[in-house]
Design an enzyme around this catalytic site. Structure first.
Site, PDB file in Angstrom:
ATOM      1  N   ASP A  80       0.853  -1.184   0.000  1.00  0.00           N
ATOM      2  CA  ASP A  80       0.000   0.000   0.000  1.00  0.00           C
ATOM      3  C   ASP A  80       0.891   1.237   0.000  1.00  0.00           C
ATOM      4  OD1 ASP A  80      -2.395  -1.691   0.269  1.00  0.00           O
ATOM      5  OD2 ASP A  80      -1.561  -2.137   2.240  1.00  0.00           O
ATOM      6  N   HIS A 419      -0.207  -8.671  -3.255  1.00  0.00           N
ATOM      7  CA  HIS A 419      -0.987  -7.573  -2.679  1.00  0.00           C
ATOM      8  C   HIS A 419      -0.120  -6.315  -2.760  1.00  0.00           C
ATOM      9  CE1 HIS A 419      -4.199  -5.956  -0.066  1.00  0.00           C
ATOM     10  NE2 HIS A 419      -3.221  -5.229   0.480  1.00  0.00           N
TER      11      HIS A 419
END
Length: 612
Positions: A80, A419
């Protein structure tokens, strides 16, 4: 426990005796290139960031500030776009330490601004061009420059950038997210400073202190050392770890925060030789809760195994509490594995979260252990254990399952749905995670190691499953370090090999260029010969190694005989020895700077050491 005892103990657990398939040097070079360049895909700020440089938004979060001070830059934490200093500090120190100790295992395969890949349109290892700077050093400089900004003063330090909840709203690249509103992770974003945190600024200070030693540019040395002192000053006047709203809970550290100020003071001592830092490091060391560090992996929230190692080999310290008083005993206790395990890797438990941390962390620590010990038994043990565990992570296992995104050598099956928002190159805020596109071809070589699942023989294809598919800067750090160890042993590259200009050194009285040595480093200047055996002499000289522990000196030169003379700075010879079997240990007489001259087979090497 001595090295032979440790080796025998590990044999009992079936570790050192088991065979494993060897990877080639080229395989390790590919892995090191890929896992090192991963940090270039984690760059926040002006960049350049290679995963963003051909998108519509090649920069990200350039407006990060705290109390009017620019604090942009640094590495994103994981997949992220938040920057959590807790894990970032750990990652940056581990990488800097690895670079310092295994320098010749880190190559120069690309240009630090990634213009070579952009020009060639080839983001594989073939598309890069060397630029006479080791690649890991360039990645470290980017992070170090952020820590310089974060260490505002002894009472102001930035530990977190971004809000985790807002950041997770959209599945877009960092550049695109920067253009969104604050509620969707964009600018201006939340910046946390002045937290009651000793761990994060301590790890940052340790990293900066190492950089002040290893960076060849004097301007960099100065700014990194000044920032290291500032960060350490903040660290020693605080306690604990920053709490980050469910993403990084301070309780995860379980009172293991004292490693930060300890490692900072210890590295500042190594860099400056100031006794105050040595004394403070010793005090911090005895405050560490060693029993809390031997039941979990070496990771961002548990640096105790590394502190035990550095305490023993740099400062001759051992824990006052706990049953494992030496590094060998401590590592054996932490990394021993079950007798009936089918795979050949370090594992605390098959149910462990993010299990890749254990084999990579163990490999890195055993590599460091061997480097500091410097004897053949330690190296033999480490060579086996490091390769065994790293090979497993690179696909040498019964499932041919690689845990590094993009690493497919020898038919290994690499994860391809990590991810990681930037990996997919999506700049459409309306596209949800479930609709993530296939990544651009250039991004397939991401190089991040996923959290992993050792129980399944195949990869999880769900990119939203962060428990298995997350990639993080802290997970890659020991892996990169262990690969550096392997290459420093198998195929070391000197500065001369890479065309890197040598740092200028002061000349001694007999004009032989020398380096100041710590107990765990060596340097030498080989005089050139015009005789017919010059090539042989140079080859023999390159094998000579010097190790120092306090006043004790050990010289190793394979099996070649050599003579040793020790001089003080006035030019007086104070000691003289000879070795017929290629190895010699002796204690220095007196204190201060000494010059050690070694002659053998038509060559001479000169070392400069300090006896305290």
């Amino acid at each position: 426990m001595n090295c032979k005892h440790l080796f025998a103990t590990l044999l009992t657990f079936g570790m050192a005796a088991e065979c494993f398939a060897a990877l080639s040097v080229d395989d390790y070079v590919e892995a090191a290139w890929m896992t090192t360049r991963f940090y270039g895909a984690q760059r926040s700020g002006q960049g350049p960031n290679w995963i963003l440089q051909e998108t519509n938004h090649p920069t990200s979060f350039t407006k990060d500030s705290y109390n009017g001070k620019d604090v942009s830059g640094g590495w994103f934490d994981c997949g992220d776009h938040v920057m959590y200093g807790q894990s970032q500090g750990y990652a940056s120190y581990v990488l800097a330490l690895a670079y310092a100790e295994f320098t010749e295992g880190f190559y120069d395969l690309y240009t630090g601004d990634y213009s070579d890949y952009k020009s060639s349109k080839d983001y594989s290892s073939k598309g890069g061009k060397p630029n006479q700077v080791r690649d890991l050093l360039e990645e470290l400089r980017y992070e170090a420059d952020f820590w310089v900004k974060a260490a505002i003063s002894s009472s102001n330090f930035v530990t977190v950038k971004g809000d985790g909840n807002a950041d997770h709203q959209k599945w877009v690249t960092a550049g695109m997210m920067s253009t969104l509103g604050s509620g969707e992770g964009g600018e201006p974003r939340y910046v946390k400073g002045d937290a009651d945190d000793a761990y994060t600024p301590g790890m940052a200070a340790a990293m900066l202190a190492v950089m002040a030693r290893v960076d060849p540019i004097q301007e960099n040395k100065t700014k990194y050392l000044n920032a290291a002192k500032t960060a350490y000053s903040y660290s020693k006047n605080h306690k604990g770890v920053t709490n980050s709203s469910g993403f990084y809970e301070s309780s995860w550290w379980q009172d293991r925060w004292q490693d930060g100020p300890f490692l900072a003071a210890m590295e500042l001592y190594r860099t400056t030789k100031e006794e105050t830092y040595k004394s403070e490091a010793s005090t911090w060391f005895q405050k560490i809760n060693f029993e809390q560090g031997n039941g979990t992996p070496f990771a961002y929230s548990n640096a105790i195994p590394l502190s035990v190692l550095m305490g023993e080999f740099v400062l001759d310290l051992e824990p006052e509490r706990g049953s494992q008083k030496t590094t060998s005993a401590y590592l054996n206790y932490v990394f021993k594995r079950k007798r009936d395990a089918e795979e050949k890797y370090f594992s605390l438990s098959t149910d462990q979260n993010f299990p890749v941390r254990t084999p990579s962390g163990g490999a890195f620590l055993y590599g460091l252990y061997a480097k500091f010990k410097g004897d053949s038994v330690s190296y033999a043990l480490a060579d086996t254990l490091v390769e065994q565990n790293i090979n497993f992570l690179l696909g040498d296992n019964k499932n041919k399952k690689s845990y590094v995104v993009g690493y497919t050598r020898n038919g290994a099956k690499a994860p391809d749905r990590p991810h990681h928002r930037g990996y997919y190159g999506n700049e459409d805020p309306g596209r949800e995670i479930s609709g993530a596109p296939q990544p651009p071809e250039r991004n397939k070589y991401l190089g991040g190691m996923i959290a992993g699942n050792f129980k399944s023989g195949s990869h999880d294809g769900n990119q939203s499953n962060w428990q298995v598919n997350e990639v993080c800067v802290d997970m890659n750090a020991p892996l990169v370090g262990a690969l550096g160890y392997i290459l420093s042993r198998k195929a070391p590259k000197t500065n001369s090999d890479l065309g890197i200009p040598e740092e200028k050194k002061e000349e001694t009285k007999d004009t032989v260029s020398t380096d100041t040595l710590s107990r765990d480093s060596l340097a030498a200047d080989t005089s050139k010969k015009d005789s017919s055996d010059a090539i042989h002499a140079m080859a023999t000289a390159s094998s000579l190694k010097l190790f120092q522990q306090g006043s004790k000196i050990t010289l190793m030169n394979g099996c070649s005989a050599f003579k040793v003379q020790v001089f003080d700075l006035k030019g007086n010879m104070v000691q003289q020895f000879s070795s017929e079997n290629g190895m010699l240990s002796f204690d220095l007489k007196g204190k201060g700077v000494m010059q050690i001259r070694v002659t053998s087979n038509g060559y001479r090497k000169v070392f400069k050491v300090k006896s305290l």
